[in-house]
Design a protein around this motif. Structure first.
Motif, PDB file in Angstrom:
ATOM      1  N   VAL A   1       8.167   7.355  -6.402  1.00 16.04           N
ATOM      2  CA  VAL A   1       7.810   6.269  -5.490  1.00 16.04           C
ATOM      3  C   VAL A   1       7.400   6.832  -4.139  1.00 16.04           C
ATOM      4  O   VAL A   1       6.352   6.478  -3.586  1.00 16.04           O
ATOM      5  N   GLN A   2       8.201   7.756  -3.597  1.00 11.13           N
ATOM      6  CA  GLN A   2       7.907   8.329  -2.285  1.00 11.13           C
ATOM      7  C   GLN A   2       6.613   9.141  -2.301  1.00 11.13           C
ATOM      8  O   GLN A   2       5.807   9.066  -1.358  1.00 11.13           O
ATOM      9  N   GLU A   3       6.397   9.891  -3.377  1.00  9.31           N
ATOM     10  CA  GLU A   3       5.177  10.715  -3.465  1.00  9.31           C
ATOM     11  C   GLU A   3       3.926   9.845  -3.546  1.00  9.31           C
ATOM     12  O   GLU A   3       2.878  10.194  -2.992  1.00  9.31           O
ATOM     13  N   ASN A   4       4.014   8.684  -4.244  1.00  8.41           N
ATOM     14  CA  ASN A   4       2.881   7.758  -4.271  1.00  8.41           C
ATOM     15  C   ASN A   4       2.598   7.221  -2.873  1.00  8.41           C
ATOM     16  O   ASN A   4       1.438   7.167  -2.443  1.00  8.41           O
ATOM     17  N   LEU A   5       3.649   6.840  -2.136  1.00  3.69           N
ATOM     18  CA  LEU A   5       3.461   6.345  -0.770  1.00  3.69           C
ATOM     19  C   LEU A   5       2.868   7.430   0.122  1.00  3.69           C
ATOM     20  O   LEU A   5       1.965   7.170   0.937  1.00  3.69           O
ATOM     21  N   ASP A   6       3.347   8.672  -0.039  1.00  7.94           N
ATOM     22  CA  ASP A   6       2.817   9.796   0.756  1.00  7.94           C
ATOM     23  C   ASP A   6       1.324   9.990   0.490  1.00  7.94           C
ATOM     24  O   ASP A   6       0.534  10.211   1.424  1.00  7.94           O
ATOM     25  N   LEU A   7       0.952   9.910  -0.796  1.00 11.41           N
ATOM     26  CA  LEU A   7      -0.453  10.104  -1.160  1.00 11.41           C
ATOM     27  C   LEU A   7      -1.337   9.052  -0.485  1.00 11.41           C
ATOM     28  O   LEU A   7      -2.379   9.378   0.102  1.00 11.41           O
ATOM     29  N   TYR A   8      -0.925   7.771  -0.574  1.00  6.76           N
ATOM     30  CA  TYR A   8      -1.751   6.705   0.016  1.00  6.76           C
ATOM     31  C   TYR A   8      -1.750   6.778   1.538  1.00  6.76           C
ATOM     32  O   TYR A   8      -2.752   6.426   2.180  1.00  6.76           O
ATOM     33  N   ALA A   9      -0.650   7.263   2.124  1.00  9.75           N
ATOM     34  CA  ALA A   9      -0.625   7.449   3.574  1.00  9.75           C
ATOM     35  C   ALA A   9      -1.601   8.556   3.985  1.00  9.75           C
ATOM     36  O   ALA A   9      -2.304   8.440   4.999  1.00  9.75           O
ATOM     37  N   ASP A  10      -1.669   9.622   3.174  1.00  5.88           N
ATOM     38  CA  ASP A  10      -2.625  10.708   3.445  1.00  5.88           C
ATOM     39  C   ASP A  10      -4.065  10.189   3.353  1.00  5.88           C
ATOM     40  O   ASP A  10      -4.911  10.503   4.198  1.00  5.88           O
ATOM     41  N   LEU A  11      -4.329   9.373   2.323  1.00  3.62           N
ATOM     42  CA  LEU A  11      -5.678   8.827   2.137  1.00  3.62           C
ATOM     43  C   LEU A  11      -6.070   7.916   3.297  1.00  3.62           C
ATOM     44  O   LEU A  11      -7.247   7.822   3.655  1.00  3.62           O
ATOM     45  N   ARG A  12      -5.077   7.232   3.885  1.00  3.96           N
ATOM     46  CA  ARG A  12      -5.329   6.304   4.989  1.00  3.96           C
ATOM     47  C   ARG A  12      -5.163   6.966   6.357  1.00  3.96           C
ATOM     48  O   ARG A  12      -5.276   6.297   7.385  1.00  3.96           O
ATOM     49  N   SER A  13      -4.861   8.277   6.354  1.00  2.00           N
ATOM     50  CA  SER A  13      -4.650   9.039   7.606  1.00  2.00           C
ATOM     51  C   SER A  13      -3.535   8.435   8.454  1.00  2.00           C
ATOM     52  O   SER A  13      -3.637   8.346   9.686  1.00  2.00           O
ATOM     53  N   VAL A  14      -2.481   7.989   7.782  1.00  2.65           N
ATOM     54  CA  VAL A  14      -1.303   7.467   8.489  1.00  2.65           C
ATOM     55  C   VAL A  14      -0.321   8.624   8.632  1.00  2.65           C
ATOM     56  O   VAL A  14       0.141   9.181   7.628  1.00  2.65           O
TER      57      VAL A  14
ATOM     58  N   GLY B   1       2.753  -0.932  -6.012  1.00  2.00           N
ATOM     59  CA  GLY B   1       1.309  -1.066  -5.825  1.00  2.00           C
ATOM     60  C   GLY B   1       0.975  -1.824  -4.555  1.00  2.00           C
ATOM     61  O   GLY B   1       0.074  -1.438  -3.789  1.00  2.00           O
ATOM     62  N   LEU B   2       1.728  -2.905  -4.307  1.00  2.00           N
ATOM     63  CA  LEU B   2       1.516  -3.683  -3.084  1.00  2.00           C
ATOM     64  C   LEU B   2       1.861  -2.839  -1.851  1.00  2.00           C
ATOM     65  O   LEU B   2       1.120  -2.838  -0.858  1.00  2.00           O
ATOM     66  N   ALA B   3       2.959  -2.093  -1.926  1.00  4.72           N
ATOM     67  CA  ALA B   3       3.352  -1.238  -0.792  1.00  4.72           C
ATOM     68  C   ALA B   3       2.268  -0.205  -0.481  1.00  4.72           C
ATOM     69  O   ALA B   3       1.914   0.010   0.682  1.00  4.72           O
ATOM     70  N   CYS B   4       1.729   0.429  -1.534  1.00  7.27           N
ATOM     71  CA  CYS B   4       0.669   1.433  -1.330  1.00  7.27           C
ATOM     72  C   CYS B   4      -0.573   0.792  -0.713  1.00  7.27           C
ATOM     73  O   CYS B   4      -1.239   1.386   0.149  1.00  7.27           O
ATOM     74  N   THR B   5      -0.885  -0.435  -1.134  1.00  9.60           N
ATOM     75  CA  THR B   5      -2.039  -1.153  -0.591  1.00  9.60           C
ATOM     76  C   THR B   5      -1.838  -1.483   0.886  1.00  9.60           C
ATOM     77  O   THR B   5      -2.796  -1.537   1.655  1.00  9.60           O
ATOM     78  N   LEU B   6      -0.573  -1.691   1.287  1.00 11.87           N
ATOM     79  CA  LEU B   6      -0.271  -2.098   2.664  1.00 11.87           C
ATOM     80  C   LEU B   6      -0.036  -0.926   3.612  1.00 11.87           C
ATOM     81  O   LEU B   6       0.181  -1.140   4.814  1.00 11.87           O
ATOM     82  N   VAL B   7      -0.081   0.304   3.098  1.00  8.97           N
ATOM     83  CA  VAL B   7       0.207   1.476   3.938  1.00  8.97           C
ATOM     84  C   VAL B   7      -0.695   1.519   5.168  1.00  8.97           C
ATOM     85  O   VAL B   7      -0.257   1.840   6.272  1.00  8.97           O
ATOM     86  N   GLY B   8      -1.953   1.182   4.995  1.00  5.27           N
ATOM     87  CA  GLY B   8      -2.894   1.247   6.120  1.00  5.27           C
ATOM     88  C   GLY B   8      -2.862   0.037   7.029  1.00  5.27           C
ATOM     89  O   GLY B   8      -3.725  -0.096   7.902  1.00  5.27           O
ATOM     90  N   GLN B   9      -1.883  -0.863   6.823  1.00  2.27           N
ATOM     91  CA  GLN B   9      -1.744  -2.084   7.619  1.00  2.27           C
ATOM     92  C   GLN B   9      -3.068  -2.859   7.690  1.00  2.27           C
ATOM     93  O   GLN B   9      -3.633  -3.086   8.769  1.00  2.27           O
ATOM     94  N   PRO B  10      -3.568  -3.302   6.533  1.00  5.30           N
ATOM     95  CA  PRO B  10      -4.875  -3.968   6.508  1.00  5.30           C
ATOM     96  C   PRO B  10      -4.825  -5.377   7.112  1.00  5.30           C
ATOM     97  O   PRO B  10      -3.760  -5.995   7.187  1.00  5.30           O
ATOM     98  N   ASP B  11      -5.996  -5.850   7.533  1.00  2.00           N
ATOM     99  CA  ASP B  11      -6.144  -7.233   8.007  1.00  2.00           C
ATOM    100  C   ASP B  11      -6.488  -8.171   6.850  1.00  2.00           C
ATOM    101  O   ASP B  11      -6.277  -9.377   6.948  1.00  2.00           O
ATOM    102  N   VAL B  12      -7.066  -7.604   5.777  1.00  2.04           N
ATOM    103  CA  VAL B  12      -7.484  -8.387   4.605  1.00  2.04           C
ATOM    104  C   VAL B  12      -6.830  -7.787   3.371  1.00  2.04           C
ATOM    105  O   VAL B  12      -6.817  -6.566   3.198  1.00  2.04           O
ATOM    106  N   LEU B  13      -6.293  -8.650   2.505  1.00  2.36           N
ATOM    107  CA  LEU B  13      -5.627  -8.197   1.290  1.00  2.36           C
ATOM    108  C   LEU B  13      -6.240  -8.905   0.089  1.00  2.36           C
ATOM    109  O   LEU B  13      -6.221 -10.137   0.005  1.00  2.36           O
TER     110      LEU B  13
END
Length: 581
Positions: A99-112, A150-162
């Motif tokens: 779970v943590q590694e998936n979140l890390d990956l999406y944070a890297d992709l979003r430059s968070v 999946g929802l958490a990974c989608t929200l990593v970049g703090q989007p305005d539209v979901l």
């Protein structure tokens, strides 16, 4: 006043695909506003996913203009992707990462990074209740937990539209309710959210809906506004002389009836506009005390708007043999059934029995142990202890002999994706020992019953979900089994396809076939003669649908729905066992 920076606007949007007679999306005009969840609703093939992909900038419209928060998804793709979160039907979790590694990956992709990353993870793990599971592999999560991740990974970049494309598919009622609570909270914070679904109870939770069919908008607005148009047309009927399956089939044949489903001890029917209930009652020879008007549901309005349920009966009744045997005969039985993986008991001392010609439903949340129980009853998994008996044969010792009498339709259909429809039918009929003329006759009759002839040369992978489901059921029935095991057979399909599927099941049961089914769709549980509710590997409740609803009735829900009963019984079990009683 709502501005362009917090809306999605669609102006005469068309999307065509090469080789398709009709556009996938046809001249679509709509506005989606922030501050509430908007539902994109429609049957299979309505154009929901195509529209979602255009909004995300993955497909270009053939005509018209799309603006998402004032940006064009194609021309302004970089700027939009920085502010948009998109969760497709098959979300890209990496199942061999934690779970943590998936979140890390999406944070890297979003430059968070840095302090923002730490705060974001803390908030998302608390929000999704995944904090205790950060070291668990994503592939080991239950279906509901995967959707939350999946929802958490989608929200990593703090989007305005979901954009959420069918996030509730394959998720149990408790997990779906939790997903909705999370999404409503995000909408309340001002996020612009579009939720695509074919589950109509989900559509009722939306502030507004866009109802699509064959790429065209049938209706836009509040769900309640559409539902109220059905006032006076929804009825519950019952017969002293016929079972509900027989009564439903008779009612659907009447020209005055638009739709019908089994609902507990009654049949729920929807009258066509201006039809008379007196005429229906006379045709079915029902006395006034057997009729009761009931409040309309959004599903009633949805089916009516699409022109009614369509088919009134299944052609299977005419081509399947009648299964001989007494209705009192036990044909499926679990005795002290237990399955352990190491020290963990996925199924723990479960007992139940099913008689000939009965529909037995196995319900439970994701990860409760129902699939493990189901696989042992089919002979796909050997129990650690106890017995799984079919036709009084122990599946541990008589697997080959028993399987000749069983049909099995897996949750992820056991079709060969690179083979055509005809080749799949030929393969499965051959596995069951059919050859020559008998095989050709059976392929012809099943193709006719399931309307597969027009797609004979299409590969299974290329088929829409509804047709995959038809093909999988046809393959499982080639040898005309006495017993049919169905593992979440209608997950993700729309209400029209679901009705067609249950017409087939009801027709088979009338011919003496015994059916054991798992489902997350609580309205389907109403079709079952009896239900077993599995939780933490144990059978915590069993009985008829009405008996389970009665068990769950309390001051808050005096007359609970099946979904309310499911949630109440599980929460009650948790409370009792938390207090040590």
């Amino acid at each position: 006043m709502t501005g362009a920076d917090d809306t999605i606007t669609l102006a005469n949007v068309v999307r065509r695909f090469k080789g398709m007679r009709k556009p996938a999306v046809a001249s679509l005009n709509a506005t989606v506003r922030a501050g509430g969840v908007t539902g994109l609703v429609g049957p299979d093939g309505a154009g929901k996913t195509t529209l979602m992909r255009m909004l995300a900038g993955l497909l270009e419209p053939s005509e018209g203009e799309i603006k998402v928060i004032g940006l064009n998804p194609i021309r302004d793709d970089r700027a939009l992707h920085a502010r948009l979160g998109y969760m497709p039907q098959k979300f890209g979790l990496y199942e061999d990462l934690t779970v943590q590694e998936n979140l890390d990956l999406y944070a890297d992709l979003r430059s968070v990074a840095g302090e923002q990353r730490k705060k974001t993870f803390t908030r998302l793990l608390e929000f999704t209740a995944l904090a205790p599971f950060t070291r668990r592999l994503a592939g080991k999560l239950s279906g509901g937990m995967k959707q939350k991740l999946g929802l958490a990974c989608t929200l990593v970049g703090q989007p305005d539209v979901l954009l959420l494309d069918e996030p509730g598919v394959g998720v149990d009622p408790i997990s779906r309710r939790e997903l909705w609570q999370m999404v409503h909270e995000l909408a309340g914070e001002g996020m612009l959210i579009l939720w695509s679904t074919s589950y109509l109870d989900e559509a009722e939770q939306c502030r507004e809906i866009i109802l699509l069919n064959e790429g065209e908008v049938l209706w836009c607005g509040e769900p309640k506004a559409l539902t109220t148009q059905m006032a006076g047309r929804s009825w519950l009927i019952s017969s002293p002389d016929e079972n509900n399956r027989q009564l439903l089939q008779k009612a659907l044949r009447l020209p005055q009836v638009s739709d019908g489903v089994i609902q507990g001890k009654s049949v729920r029917i929807i009258l066509k506009k201006d039809a008379s209930m007196d005429t229906v009652a006379d045709s079915l020879t029902l006395s006034p005390e057997r009729l009761a008007q009931t409040p309309p549901r959004f599903e009633d309005a949805f089916i009516d708007l699409l022109g009614g349920a369509g088919a009134a009966e299944s052609p299977l009744g005419a081509i399947l043999r009648h299964v001989e045997g007494s209705k009192d005969e036990t044909v499926i039985e679990a005795r002290g059934l237990t399955k352990k993986f190491g020290d963990f008991a996925a199924t723990d001392d479960v007992d139940f029995s099913v008689t000939r010609g009965e529909i037995f439903g196995l319900l439970g949340p994701n990860g409760a142990g129902k699939s493990t129980t189901f696989k042992m009853m089919c002979g796909l998994l050997a129990p650690t202890s106890g017995k799984a008996l079919v036709l009084n044969m122990d599946l541990k010792t008589s697997t080959g002999k028993a399987r000749q009498r069983l049909g099995y339709m897996a949750q992820k259909f056991s079709l060969y994706g690179n083979l055509t429809v005809e080749q799949n039918l030929r393969f499965f009929s051959g596995v069951y020992g059919l050859r020559g003329r008998a095989q050709n006759d059976k392929i012809a009759s099943m193709s006719g019953a399931f309307n597969l002839r027009p797609i004979f040369n299409h590969t299974a992978d290329s088929l829409p979900l509804g047709f995959k489901q038809r093909l999988a059921l046809a393959c499982s029935l080639m040898h005309e089994p006495d017993i049919l095991f169905l593992d979440e057979p209608t997950s993700g399909v729309d209400p029209l396809t679901r009705r067609e599927f249950w017409l087939h099941i009801n027709s088979m049961v009338e011919r003496g076939v015994t059916v054991m089914v798992t489902t997350h769709f609580m309205d389907e549980a109403e079709y079952c003669d009896r239900i077993g509710l599995v939780y933490h590997g144990k059978l915590i409740a069993s009985g008829t649908p009405d008996a389970l609803k009665q068990q769950a009735a309390d001051a808050e829900y005096a007359d609970p729905t099946m979904e309310q009963a499911f949630i109440t019984l599980i929460h009650r079990w948790d409370k009792e066992h938390a207090s040590g009683s």
